[in-house]
Design a protein around this motif. Structure first.
Motif, PDB file in Angstrom:
ATOM      1  N   VAL A 160      37.564  -4.282  38.992  1.00 10.14           N
ATOM      2  CA  VAL A 160      38.843  -4.976  38.788  1.00 10.14           C
ATOM      3  C   VAL A 160      39.605  -4.915  40.102  1.00 10.14           C
ATOM      4  O   VAL A 160      39.787  -3.841  40.675  1.00 10.14           O
ATOM      5  CB  VAL A 160      39.669  -4.293  37.671  1.00 10.14           C
ATOM      6  N   ARG A 161      40.018  -6.097  40.570  1.00  8.60           N
ATOM      7  CA  ARG A 161      40.745  -6.141  41.845  1.00  8.60           C
ATOM      8  C   ARG A 161      42.248  -6.285  41.585  1.00  8.60           C
ATOM      9  O   ARG A 161      42.656  -6.822  40.555  1.00  8.60           O
ATOM     10  CB  ARG A 161      40.256  -7.316  42.689  1.00  8.60           C
ATOM     11  N   LEU A 162      43.029  -5.848  42.548  1.00  6.29           N
ATOM     12  CA  LEU A 162      44.487  -5.877  42.378  1.00  6.29           C
ATOM     13  C   LEU A 162      44.975  -7.261  41.955  1.00  6.29           C
ATOM     14  O   LEU A 162      45.766  -7.390  41.020  1.00  6.29           O
ATOM     15  CB  LEU A 162      45.164  -5.445  43.691  1.00  6.29           C
ATOM     16  N   GLY A 163      44.486  -8.298  42.621  1.00  2.00           N
ATOM     17  CA  GLY A 163      44.960  -9.652  42.354  1.00  2.00           C
ATOM     18  C   GLY A 163      44.735 -10.096  40.919  1.00  2.00           C
ATOM     19  O   GLY A 163      45.452 -10.970  40.403  1.00  2.00           O
ATOM     20  N   GLU A 164      43.772  -9.494  40.259  1.00  4.58           N
ATOM     21  CA  GLU A 164      43.476  -9.902  38.880  1.00  4.58           C
ATOM     22  C   GLU A 164      44.569  -9.472  37.911  1.00  4.58           C
ATOM     23  O   GLU A 164      44.629  -9.972  36.785  1.00  4.58           O
ATOM     24  CB  GLU A 164      42.138  -9.308  38.443  1.00  4.58           C
ATOM     25  N   LEU A 165      45.416  -8.552  38.348  1.00  4.90           N
ATOM     26  CA  LEU A 165      46.481  -8.096  37.448  1.00  4.90           C
ATOM     27  C   LEU A 165      47.491  -9.210  37.160  1.00  4.90           C
ATOM     28  O   LEU A 165      48.325  -9.080  36.269  1.00  4.90           O
ATOM     29  CB  LEU A 165      47.201  -6.872  38.032  1.00  4.90           C
ATOM     30  N   LEU A 166      47.403 -10.309  37.912  1.00  3.75           N
ATOM     31  CA  LEU A 166      48.265 -11.466  37.637  1.00  3.75           C
ATOM     32  C   LEU A 166      47.932 -12.064  36.282  1.00  3.75           C
ATOM     33  O   LEU A 166      48.746 -12.753  35.679  1.00  3.75           O
ATOM     34  CB  LEU A 166      48.075 -12.537  38.732  1.00  3.75           C
ATOM     35  N   ASN A 167      46.710 -11.836  35.838  1.00  2.74           N
ATOM     36  CA  ASN A 167      46.298 -12.375  34.543  1.00  2.74           C
ATOM     37  C   ASN A 167      45.728 -11.250  33.675  1.00  2.74           C
ATOM     38  O   ASN A 167      44.524 -11.009  33.639  1.00  2.74           O
ATOM     39  CB  ASN A 167      45.260 -13.483  34.767  1.00  2.74           C
ATOM     40  N   LEU A 168      46.636 -10.586  32.991  1.00  4.20           N
ATOM     41  CA  LEU A 168      46.231  -9.389  32.245  1.00  4.20           C
ATOM     42  C   LEU A 168      45.296  -9.701  31.077  1.00  4.20           C
ATOM     43  O   LEU A 168      44.498  -8.850  30.672  1.00  4.20           O
ATOM     44  CB  LEU A 168      47.460  -8.632  31.759  1.00  4.20           C
ATOM     45  N   ASP A 169      45.378 -10.929  30.559  1.00  8.34           N
ATOM     46  CA  ASP A 169      44.484 -11.286  29.432  1.00  8.34           C
ATOM     47  C   ASP A 169      43.023 -11.260  29.886  1.00  8.34           C
ATOM     48  O   ASP A 169      42.148 -10.753  29.182  1.00  8.34           O
ATOM     49  CB  ASP A 169      44.809 -12.681  28.893  1.00  8.34           C
ATOM     50  N   THR A 170      42.787 -11.803  31.073  1.00 10.19           N
ATOM     51  CA  THR A 170      41.409 -11.811  31.590  1.00 10.19           C
ATOM     52  C   THR A 170      40.958 -10.385  31.889  1.00 10.19           C
ATOM     53  O   THR A 170      39.817 -10.006  31.605  1.00 10.19           O
ATOM     54  CB  THR A 170      41.332 -12.635  32.904  1.00 10.19           C
ATOM     55  N   VAL A 171      41.862  -9.593  32.460  1.00  7.43           N
ATOM     56  CA  VAL A 171      41.522  -8.197  32.768  1.00  7.43           C
ATOM     57  C   VAL A 171      41.172  -7.462  31.475  1.00  7.43           C
ATOM     58  O   VAL A 171      40.189  -6.716  31.413  1.00  7.43           O
ATOM     59  CB  VAL A 171      42.690  -7.486  33.499  1.00  7.43           C
ATOM     60  N   ALA A 172      41.968  -7.708  30.429  1.00  8.46           N
ATOM     61  CA  ALA A 172      41.746  -7.016  29.148  1.00  8.46           C
ATOM     62  C   ALA A 172      40.347  -7.301  28.616  1.00  8.46           C
ATOM     63  O   ALA A 172      39.647  -6.395  28.132  1.00  8.46           O
ATOM     64  CB  ALA A 172      42.798  -7.461  28.132  1.00  8.46           C
ATOM     65  N   GLU A 173      39.935  -8.531  28.758  1.00  9.93           N
ATOM     66  CA  GLU A 173      38.628  -8.944  28.255  1.00  9.93           C
ATOM     67  C   GLU A 173      37.498  -8.249  29.037  1.00  9.93           C
ATOM     68  O   GLU A 173      36.572  -7.686  28.476  1.00  9.93           O
ATOM     69  CB  GLU A 173      38.509 -10.452  28.464  1.00  9.93           C
ATOM     70  N   ARG A 174      37.641  -8.296  30.343  1.00 15.25           N
ATOM     71  CA  ARG A 174      36.574  -7.729  31.165  1.00 15.25           C
ATOM     72  C   ARG A 174      36.540  -6.202  31.106  1.00 15.25           C
ATOM     73  O   ARG A 174      35.493  -5.576  31.129  1.00 15.25           O
ATOM     74  CB  ARG A 174      36.669  -8.195  32.605  1.00 15.25           C
ATOM     75  N   LEU A 175      37.723  -5.618  31.015  1.00 19.48           N
ATOM     76  CA  LEU A 175      37.810  -4.164  30.943  1.00 19.48           C
ATOM     77  C   LEU A 175      37.059  -3.656  29.710  1.00 19.48           C
ATOM     78  O   LEU A 175      36.396  -2.614  29.754  1.00 19.48           O
ATOM     79  CB  LEU A 175      39.278  -3.738  30.880  1.00 19.48           C
ATOM     80  N   ARG A 176      37.138  -4.431  28.637  1.00 10.69           N
ATOM     81  CA  ARG A 176      36.452  -3.989  27.417  1.00 10.69           C
ATOM     82  C   ARG A 176      34.942  -3.904  27.669  1.00 10.69           C
ATOM     83  O   ARG A 176      34.284  -2.917  27.349  1.00 10.69           O
ATOM     84  CB  ARG A 176      36.739  -4.956  26.255  1.00 10.69           C
ATOM     85  N   GLU A 177      34.434  -4.929  28.337  1.00 12.61           N
ATOM     86  CA  GLU A 177      32.990  -4.981  28.626  1.00 12.61           C
ATOM     87  C   GLU A 177      32.585  -3.839  29.580  1.00 12.61           C
ATOM     88  O   GLU A 177      31.612  -3.121  29.350  1.00 12.61           O
ATOM     89  CB  GLU A 177      32.700  -6.329  29.284  1.00 12.61           C
ATOM     90  N   VAL A 178      33.377  -3.682  30.630  1.00 13.13           N
ATOM     91  CA  VAL A 178      33.074  -2.658  31.645  1.00 13.13           C
ATOM     92  C   VAL A 178      33.167  -1.261  31.032  1.00 13.13           C
ATOM     93  O   VAL A 178      32.311  -0.398  31.271  1.00 13.13           O
ATOM     94  CB  VAL A 178      34.052  -2.779  32.836  1.00 13.13           C
TER      95      VAL A 178
END
Ligand code: GDP
Ligand code: IMO
Ligand code: MG
Length: 431
Positions: free
Chosen positions: A148-166
């Motif tokens: 997860v890169r810092l810039g991705e925090l602009l879109n927390l919904d996408t981060v939430a999805e990927r974080l679950r997988e990771v």
């Protein structure tokens, strides 16, 4: 006088005194940039009676006017960063908008720390002796393209999805392979969401920022962490850190061209230390090793572990000078050698002469036996000396011999931990 950029790197196994020298040289710079590593670094800066240990913040932060930048090559722990900012501000340093962080920085999240510690625990005596900060696992995720890169925090919904997988993946490893407790997905996500606004307020397009600064005529100081013998490719693998620590990483780790790096200043102790496991040919187990550790106060600035100590290894250093394209050296902690009857320098390794410096980092490295050249010590005092001519003659002879063996000029000599305890032979940032 033409201004140019400067890269400060450690040439041994870290803790060479980079923090002190970066702080000192910041006087001549407009921007100070970290380009690799993370909060595994511990860079000590002493000004007057005040000591500050920096882990993630560039060591230029104590100078009010200077912009500090964290480049894309750094792995960034949000918790560690915010804690450090609070600590430094509590000491009266105003950071305000002087800190900019690349949107491409990989984040160190709690599962990286858990994995680092679980892995070290499972290895027992064969452990690397990492700092346990999650550095290796975070770089692994970067290369595996799941970080997860810092810039991705602009879109927390996408981060939430990927974080679950990771996290599904890492929790599986933690539980199934290491028999360790899993981490709670919601807790990690909430922690990230809570810290996102403040982290995003510092985010910048670092390559554009540095280009603009260079166009404006600014001098940029690149601050290395760790040391060249801990480089993931060129160091004493596998007893290394997980980033490239050599000077070339300053370009990739910030997004500028290699031609813009400028002068490469290699920081080296007048002897050698190492913290953590791995080969160390010149290590001393006698009273001289004890002297170096005691007088040099050789305890890790990050973990507090005792550092292993030994003689200067000119074979490894010659190799490192080449790897980095070192233009000049800064020899630190000369004062720690005060009072020794004689001083040794490793000038060759027995049994693998044909390999020369190429043995450094190879499988044979743990078996090499150093061949020493011996020089007389000095009983005068170098502590706090700021004028080269006032050093004892034997101390000057030692410095000159190191420079001769390494084929590199000595730009600076450090004679104490304080900012002012320094001999400057070549002014930085000038031709
Ligand atoms: P870094 O990681 O390369 O920044 O180095 P560290 O801060 O981890 O370790 C260097 C230690 O040596 C710190 O405690 C410094 O305050 C101290 N130090 C730096 N230069 C000198 C010096 O010339 N003489 C002495 N005696 N101590 C020094
Ligand atoms: P500075 O910037 C000295 C060492 C650790 C371990 C190995 C891997 O203060 O010089 P890691 O946590 O990076 O995965 O640990 O690298 N190490 C350092 N040793 N100085 C450092 O930083 C170090 N950073 C990591 O002790 O052997
Ligand atoms: Mg250190």
């Amino acid at each position: 006088m033409k201004k140019k950029n400067l890269v400060v790197i450690g040439t041994q196994w870290g803790d060479e005194g980079k923090g002190k020298i970066v702080d000192l040289l910041t006087e001549y710079a407009s921007v100070v940039v970290r380009f690799q590593g993370g909060h595994n670094a511990g860079h000590t800066v002493i000004v007057g009676d005040k000591q500050t240990v920096l882990h993630l913040l560039p060591s230029g932060i104590l100078h009010d006017q200077v912009l500090c930048v964290i480049g894309n090559g750094v792995v960034l722990s949000p918790d560690a960063l915010l804690k450090e900012i609070d600590e430094v501000e509590a000491q009266g340093v105003s950071i305000g908008d002087r800190l900019k962080i690349s949107s491409a920085c990989q984040l160190i999240l709690p599962y990286h720390v858990a994995l680092d510690q679980a892995r070290e625990g499972a290895k027992g005596d064969a452990k690397i002796g990492t700092t346990g900060r999650g550095i290796g696992p975070a770089y692994e995720d970067k290369v595996a393209r799941r970080g997860v890169r810092l810039g991705e925090l602009l879109n927390l919904d996408t981060v939430a999805e990927r974080l679950r997988e990771v996290m599904d993946y890492h929790n599986f490893v933690l539980q199934g392979y290491f028999h360790q407790p899993v981490l709670d997905y919601q807790q990690v996500l909430d922690g990230l969401a809570q810290r996102a606004p403040v982290l995003l307020s510092m985010m910048a397009d670092v390559p554009s920022l540095l280009q603009q600064k260079m166009k404006d005529g600014a001098s940029i100081l690149f601050e290395g962490a760790q040391g060249s013998l801990l480089d993931i490719d060129h160091g004493t693998y596998p007893f290394v850190t997980s980033s490239n620590t050599a000077a070339g990483a300053a370009a990739i780790g910030t997004g500028i061209g290699p031609g813009d790096l400028g002068h490469i200043l290699g920081i080296t102790k007048a002897y050698t230390t190492r913290v953590g496991s791995g080969p160390f040919p010149t290590e001393l187990f006698d009273e001289i090793g004890e002297h170096l550790g005691r007088v040099g106060a050789e305890f890790g600035a990050t973990t507090g572990r005792a550092r292993r100590c030994g003689w200067f290894d000119a074979v490894a250093m010659r190799r490192v000078c080449d790897l980095n394209g070192v233009d000049g050296l800064c020899i630190t902690k000369l004062d720690v050698l005060d009072g020794l009857d004689s001083i040794k320098i490793a000038v060759a390794y027995k049994g693998c002469e044909e390999l020369g410096g190429a043995v450094v980092g190879s499988d044979q490295y743990s078996q090499v036996e150093p061949v020493y050249e011996e020089m007389p010590g000095w009983h005068g005092n170098t502590s706090g000396v700021t004028d080269y001519d006032l050093l004892p003659a034997n101390a000057r002879a030692y410095i000159e011999r190191l420079s001769e063996i390494l084929g590199a000029p000595v730009d600076m000599i450090s004679t104490g931990p304080e900012r002012t305890e320094t001999i400057i032979l070549k002014k930085p940032f000038t031709d």
